[in-house]
Design a protein around this motif. Structure first.
Motif, short mmCIF file in Angstrom:
data_model
loop_
_atom_site.label_atom_id
_atom_site.label_comp_id
_atom_site.label_asym_id
_atom_site.label_seq_id
_atom_site.Cartn_x
_atom_site.Cartn_y
_atom_site.Cartn_z
N LYS A 44 -11.35 25.51 -10.27
CA LYS A 44 -12.01 25.54 -8.96
C LYS A 44 -11.89 24.22 -8.21
CE LYS A 44 -15.43 28.97 -10.46
NZ LYS A 44 -16.88 29.26 -10.63
N GLY A 45 -11.34 23.20 -8.85
CA GLY A 45 -11.17 21.91 -8.18
C GLY A 45 -12.47 21.18 -7.91
N LEU A 46 -13.51 21.44 -8.70
CA LEU A 46 -14.79 20.78 -8.48
C LEU A 46 -14.76 19.31 -8.88
CD1 LEU A 46 -17.22 23.56 -9.77
CD2 LEU A 46 -16.54 23.07 -7.42
N LEU A 47 -13.90 18.97 -9.84
CA LEU A 47 -13.79 17.59 -10.31
C LEU A 47 -12.58 16.93 -9.68
CD1 LEU A 47 -14.53 18.15 -14.11
CD2 LEU A 47 -16.14 17.51 -12.31
N ARG A 48 -12.70 15.66 -9.34
CA ARG A 48 -11.61 14.91 -8.73
C ARG A 48 -11.41 13.61 -9.50
NH1 ARG A 48 -10.62 16.74 -3.39
NH2 ARG A 48 -11.20 18.94 -3.36
N SER A 49 -10.23 13.05 -9.38
CA SER A 49 -9.97 11.75 -9.97
C SER A 49 -10.91 10.72 -9.39
CB SER A 49 -8.52 11.32 -9.71
OG SER A 49 -7.63 12.09 -10.48
N GLY A 50 -11.47 9.89 -10.27
CA GLY A 50 -12.42 8.88 -9.84
C GLY A 50 -13.86 9.27 -10.04
N ASN A 51 -14.14 10.58 -10.31
CA ASN A 51 -15.51 10.98 -10.63
C ASN A 51 -15.98 10.26 -11.90
OD1 ASN A 51 -15.24 14.43 -9.53
ND2 ASN A 51 -16.20 12.71 -8.53
N THR A 52 -17.28 10.16 -12.03
CA THR A 52 -17.87 9.61 -13.26
C THR A 52 -18.84 10.62 -13.83
OG1 THR A 52 -19.64 8.52 -12.02
CG2 THR A 52 -17.64 7.22 -12.47
N GLY A 53 -19.20 10.43 -15.06
CA GLY A 53 -20.14 11.31 -15.73
C GLY A 53 -20.43 10.79 -17.12
N LYS A 54 -20.86 11.69 -17.98
CA LYS A 54 -21.14 11.34 -19.37
C LYS A 54 -20.65 12.46 -20.28
CE LYS A 54 -25.37 8.79 -18.19
NZ LYS A 54 -26.84 8.76 -18.35
N ILE A 55 -20.11 12.07 -21.41
CA ILE A 55 -19.73 13.03 -22.43
C ILE A 55 -20.89 13.16 -23.41
CG2 ILE A 55 -18.27 13.40 -24.46
CD1 ILE A 55 -16.88 14.26 -22.01
N GLU A 88 0.83 -1.20 0.00
CA GLU A 88 0.00 0.00 0.00
C GLU A 88 0.86 1.25 0.00
OE1 GLU A 88 -4.25 1.07 2.11
OE2 GLU A 88 -2.68 0.15 3.31
N ALA A 89 0.53 2.20 -0.84
CA ALA A 89 1.27 3.46 -0.91
C ALA A 89 0.96 4.32 0.32
CB ALA A 89 0.91 4.21 -2.18
N LEU A 90 1.84 5.29 0.57
CA LEU A 90 1.59 6.22 1.67
C LEU A 90 0.33 7.04 1.40
CD1 LEU A 90 5.21 7.51 2.41
CD2 LEU A 90 3.86 5.91 3.77
N THR A 91 0.14 7.44 0.15
CA THR A 91 -1.05 8.15 -0.28
C THR A 91 -1.00 8.29 -1.79
OG1 THR A 91 -2.43 10.12 0.10
CG2 THR A 91 -0.06 10.47 -0.13
N GLN A 92 -2.02 8.88 -2.35
CA GLN A 92 -2.05 9.20 -3.77
C GLN A 92 -2.23 10.70 -3.93
OE1 GLN A 92 -4.84 6.89 -6.01
NE2 GLN A 92 -3.61 5.03 -5.87
N LEU A 93 -1.58 11.24 -4.95
CA LEU A 93 -1.63 12.67 -5.21
C LEU A 93 -2.13 12.89 -6.62
CD1 LEU A 93 -1.00 15.60 -4.39
CD2 LEU A 93 1.37 15.20 -5.08
N SER A 94 -3.16 13.72 -6.76
CA SER A 94 -3.77 13.98 -8.08
C SER A 94 -3.66 15.45 -8.42
CB SER A 94 -5.24 13.55 -8.08
OG SER A 94 -5.37 12.18 -7.86
N ASP A 95 -3.07 15.70 -9.57
CA ASP A 95 -3.03 17.06 -10.12
C ASP A 95 -4.29 17.25 -10.95
OD1 ASP A 95 -2.56 19.47 -11.28
OD2 ASP A 95 -0.76 18.89 -12.37
N VAL A 96 -5.24 18.05 -10.46
CA VAL A 96 -6.54 18.18 -11.12
C VAL A 96 -6.81 19.62 -11.55
CG1 VAL A 96 -7.60 16.17 -10.03
CG2 VAL A 96 -7.66 18.38 -8.87
N HIS A 97 -5.76 20.41 -11.80
CA HIS A 97 -6.03 21.75 -12.34
C HIS A 97 -6.67 21.64 -13.71
CE1 HIS A 97 -2.34 20.99 -14.66
NE2 HIS A 97 -2.72 21.98 -15.43
N GLU A 98 -6.43 20.49 -14.35
CA GLU A 98 -7.11 20.11 -15.58
C GLU A 98 -7.38 18.61 -15.46
OE1 GLU A 98 -6.37 21.19 -20.14
OE2 GLU A 98 -4.90 19.75 -19.38
N VAL A 99 -8.53 18.16 -15.98
CA VAL A 99 -8.87 16.75 -15.86
C VAL A 99 -9.02 16.14 -17.24
CG1 VAL A 99 -9.98 16.96 -13.61
CG2 VAL A 99 -11.34 17.25 -15.68
N HIS A 100 -8.71 14.85 -17.32
CA HIS A 100 -8.91 14.07 -18.53
C HIS A 100 -10.16 13.21 -18.34
CE1 HIS A 100 -5.24 15.54 -20.07
NE2 HIS A 100 -4.44 14.71 -19.45
N VAL A 101 -11.05 13.26 -19.31
CA VAL A 101 -12.29 12.50 -19.26
C VAL A 101 -12.24 11.47 -20.40
CG1 VAL A 101 -14.80 12.61 -19.34
CG2 VAL A 101 -13.51 14.49 -18.33
N TYR A 102 -12.29 10.20 -20.03
CA TYR A 102 -12.18 9.11 -21.00
C TYR A 102 -13.55 8.50 -21.26
CZ TYR A 102 -7.16 9.38 -20.10
OH TYR A 102 -5.86 9.82 -19.98
#
Length: 374
Positions: A275-286, A191-205
């Motif tokens: 604004k940091g409203l989106l985080r890694s692991g969020n889901t949605g629809k394109i 297990e890692a100490l933690t995870q760090l996400s740079d979310v100033h911009e997000v990628h949506v797949y």
């Protein structure tokens, strides 16, 4: 007298029968619209997953006791900020030992150089043999090599000492902190100490099936995928609560091949997230817009859904209605794009069909009146 009463009764029954026949229910008046082919833009939604531009697992590079934790779960941290501190005392001792070995090696170089300097004139005067000078020079080279090796050991010890201070490699938001102060940690930890996400911009797949991808490509100019990507309009992200994300995104990547298991190809859209409203692991629809020529559009309110199938009531030349299933390919505003089940020129009941029976004859209202009711 009895004969008179029977005659009157017969006339009364006959009159009632005629009255019943004359009061038959008239054909219901219902608004009807004609279906015509037009150009349209439909929106289709595709499930999507959201990831930060950088997702980093923070792991220790050396083993030791976790002496201090400087951050909290979910906190925003800046690049270079100190996150964790591992007990550095063992590594500082290793550095001191390496430095001592380096100093000894450097002293040995000096001694070896003195030996060479001493033997050089003696050999020139043939007081000692050349063999002794060669041995001295070889000893000097060994001493120099030992210095380089000691310097490498010092560098390694300094690196390990530096690893006791774990800093943020990028700016972003921290995940959970499973290891607490005092825990024994090491590079081999699962297990890692933690995870760090740079979310100033997000990628949506998201993924498109083969037919959707072919239609998607055919609508945009360009000879190559990269040229088509440059000509793509902005796309919309629909969040889990069905609201539209305030910022528009752009498709900037198409996978190199289709997934052989799903038959779909992955695309990536990038969205600003200041604004940091989106985080890694969020889901949605394109939501993708597609243009259609000669499309058949019908109002959604002119349809009814039964057991996952969509129906309309068509009206033939004799004004008889028929319940007809249709195939919907997408939506354009409040209209359905229909690919099968009806054709251009057909008429359908616009409203009031909830209690209609198959084969009922109706009195259609004019199309203008029906449209006005819409």
């Amino acid at each position: 007298m009895r004969l008179l009463i029977l005659s009157l009764t017969s006339l009364l029954v006959f009159a009632c029968g005629n009255k019943t026949e004359n009061t038959a229910m008239p054909a219901p008046e219902l608004p009807v619209i004609s279906i015509n082919a037009n150009n349209a833009i439909t929106s289709s939604e595709y499930p999507a997953s959201i990831q930060g531009t950088t997702n980093v697992e923070i792991r220790p590079q050396v083993a030791g006791n976790l002496e201090k934790v400087f951050v909290d779960e979910g906190a925003f941290v800046s690049k270079g900020q100190l996150l964790f501190k591992i007990n550095e005392q063992p590594f500082r001792e290793q550095l001191n030992n390496a430095l001592a070995s380096l100093h000894a090696a450097e002293a040995a170089v000096i001694n070896a150089q003195l030996e060479v300097d001493k033997l050089t004139p003696l050999v020139q005067n043939k007081v000692v043999s050349d063999y002794q000078l060669k041995a001295a020079k070889a000893g000097y080279k060994i001493a120099v090599a030992n210095v380089n090796q000691a310097k490498a050991m010092v560098g390694s010890a300094e690196i390990n000492l530096g690893y006791t201070s774990i800093k943020a490699p990028v700016s972003g938001y921290l995940g959970r902190l499973p290891k607490k102060q005092g825990s024994l940690v090491g590079p081999a930890d699962v297990e890692a100490l933690t995870q760090l996400s740079d979310v100033h911009e997000v990628h949506v797949y998201f993924s498109l099936g083969e037919s959707d991808f072919i239609a998607f490509k055919s609508q945009h100019a360009g000879n190559s995928i990269n040229e088509k990507i440059n000509n793509l309009p902005p796309v919309t992200l629909v969040l889990a609560d069905n609201s539209d994300y305030s910022e528009k995104g752009r498709i900037d990547m198409v996978d190199g091949q289709f997934d052989k298991n799903t038959g779909a190809i992955t695309l990536r859209a990038s969205f600003p997230n200041a604004k940091g409203l989106l985080r890694s692991g969020n889901t949605g629809k394109i939501k993708l817009d597609m243009k259609h020529s000669d499309a058949l559009l019908i109002p959604q309110e002119a349809t009814m859904e039964v057991q996952d199938k969509i129906y309309v009531f068509t009206v033939d030349k004799t004004n008889k209605v028929s319940k007809q299933p249709i195939v919907v390919a997408g939506k354009s505003g409040t209209d359905y794009l229909v690919t099968n089940g009806i054709k251009s020129g057909d008429r359908i009941v616009f409203k009031g069909f909830e209690n209609l029976q198959e084969g009922t004859v109706i009195n259609p209202e004019k199309a203008k009146k029906a449209i006005a009711q819409k």
